[in-house]
Design an enzyme around this catalytic site. Structure first.
Site, mmCIF file in Angstrom:
data_model
loop_
_atom_site.group_PDB
_atom_site.id
_atom_site.type_symbol
_atom_site.label_atom_id
_atom_site.label_comp_id
_atom_site.label_asym_id
_atom_site.label_seq_id
_atom_site.Cartn_x
_atom_site.Cartn_y
_atom_site.Cartn_z
ATOM 1 N N GLY A 15 20.643 -10.294 43.074
ATOM 2 C CA GLY A 15 21.321 -9.320 43.931
ATOM 3 C C GLY A 15 21.795 -9.934 45.232
ATOM 4 N N ILE A 20 21.059 -8.951 52.715
ATOM 5 C CA ILE A 20 19.933 -9.874 52.854
ATOM 6 C C ILE A 20 19.991 -10.961 51.794
ATOM 7 C CG2 ILE A 20 17.420 -10.044 52.636
ATOM 8 C CD1 ILE A 20 17.213 -7.314 54.034
ATOM 9 N N SER A 142 9.548 -4.238 51.481
ATOM 10 C CA SER A 142 10.006 -3.433 52.618
ATOM 11 C C SER A 142 8.800 -2.896 53.356
ATOM 12 C CB SER A 142 10.858 -2.268 52.116
ATOM 13 O OG SER A 142 11.093 -1.331 53.147
ATOM 14 N N TYR A 155 11.767 5.133 46.403
ATOM 15 C CA TYR A 155 12.013 3.785 46.931
ATOM 16 C C TYR A 155 10.715 3.172 47.451
ATOM 17 C CZ TYR A 155 13.565 0.145 50.176
ATOM 18 O OH TYR A 155 13.724 -1.051 50.848
#
Length: 263
Positions: A15, A20, A142, A155
């Site tokens: 990705g 990032i 995260s 998420y």
């Protein structure tokens, strides 16, 4: 003096056509690594390859178009880029959705993209790292793994699961030269975040100012009081991906400005 040298290493970043992921690809290439970038469209992959190559002209940059939300896409990446010394499991999706509106299909999509892509790529590449007795696997998690957002439960859950996966894989590689770690960004000024921030910002507000306003409103425990720059996250990942981090494994390394209120 610290000298991060990844010459002769090949890094696969999932990705990595923007945000990032692209910043990490550029940083690893600048440290001398040959880089494999990945995305879902040829146009996005070609653009990312050109950006990394311009940033580090002396390294080899390969682009692989594959949708890593599927087992077939993960297999495609592993076949087209068979050698990997450094695996950065960066692919991820996010979005604010009230819990009661998240369908089963959406839960499954977050699981497949955010977690199973990392499961499958680690399964594909870790055996060769263990055989060579050197490798780095880094999961981009995260602060939401600790700080589950009420408006993004799916998420946050996927990122918490990622920490468990990374810790288990680190234990599996015990006693070898292969390390597995997680890096936990907070709000970061990626293209996607910038688009979201500027959509709601006053006309005279800069992106950095919009980031500060967002952090003050939504992440008030932040110690730095602002959103991170892409390079600040990429710098942490590059260190963890390097030979210098050989005694760091099984760790959840925060680059979120102190949002998580824990020592």
């Amino acid at each position: 003096m610290l000298n991060i040298d990844l010459n002769g290493k090949t890094a696969v970043i999932t990705g990595s056509t923007a945000g990032i992921g692209l910043a990490i690809a550029k940083s690893l290439a600048q440290a001398g690594a040959n880089v494999v970038v990945n995305g879902r469209t040829q146009a996005a992959v070609d653009k990312a390859v050109a950006a990394v190559q311009a940033h580090a002209p002396s390294v080899e940059v390969q682009g692989v178009v594959a949708d890593l939300a599927t087992a077939e896409g993960c297999q495609q990446l592993a076949v087209q880029a068979p050698h990997c010394d450094v695996l950065i499991n960066n692919l991820g999706i996010y979005g604010t959705v009230p819990f009661f509106d998240i369908s089963d299909d959406e839960w499954q999509r977050y699981w497949d993209v955010n977690l199973m892509s990392g499961v499958r790529m680690s399964r594909a590449y870790m055996p060769q790292m263990l055989e060579r007795n050197w490798g780095r696997v880094v999961f981009i998690a995260s602060e939401s793994a600790y700080n589950i957002p009420a408006d993004m439960v799916h998420y946050g859950m996927s990122k918490t699961a990622m920490l468990g996966l990374a810790r288990g894989l680190a234990k599996m590689a015990a006693g070898t030269g292969v390390t597995v770690n997680s890096v936990l960004p907070g709000p970061t000024l990626s293209e996607g975040a910038a688009q979201m921030l500027m959509a709601n910002a006053p006309a005279d507000q800069t992106l950095e100012e919009a980031g500060i306003a967002f952090v003050q409103q939504h992440r008030p425990s932040s110690i730095i009081g602002r959103a991170a720059q892409l390079d600040e996250v990429a710098n942490m990942v590059t260190y963890v991906a390097s030979p210098l981090s050989s005694a760091t494994t099984g760790a959840a390394l925060r680059v979120e400005g102190g949002i998580v209120d824990s020592i």
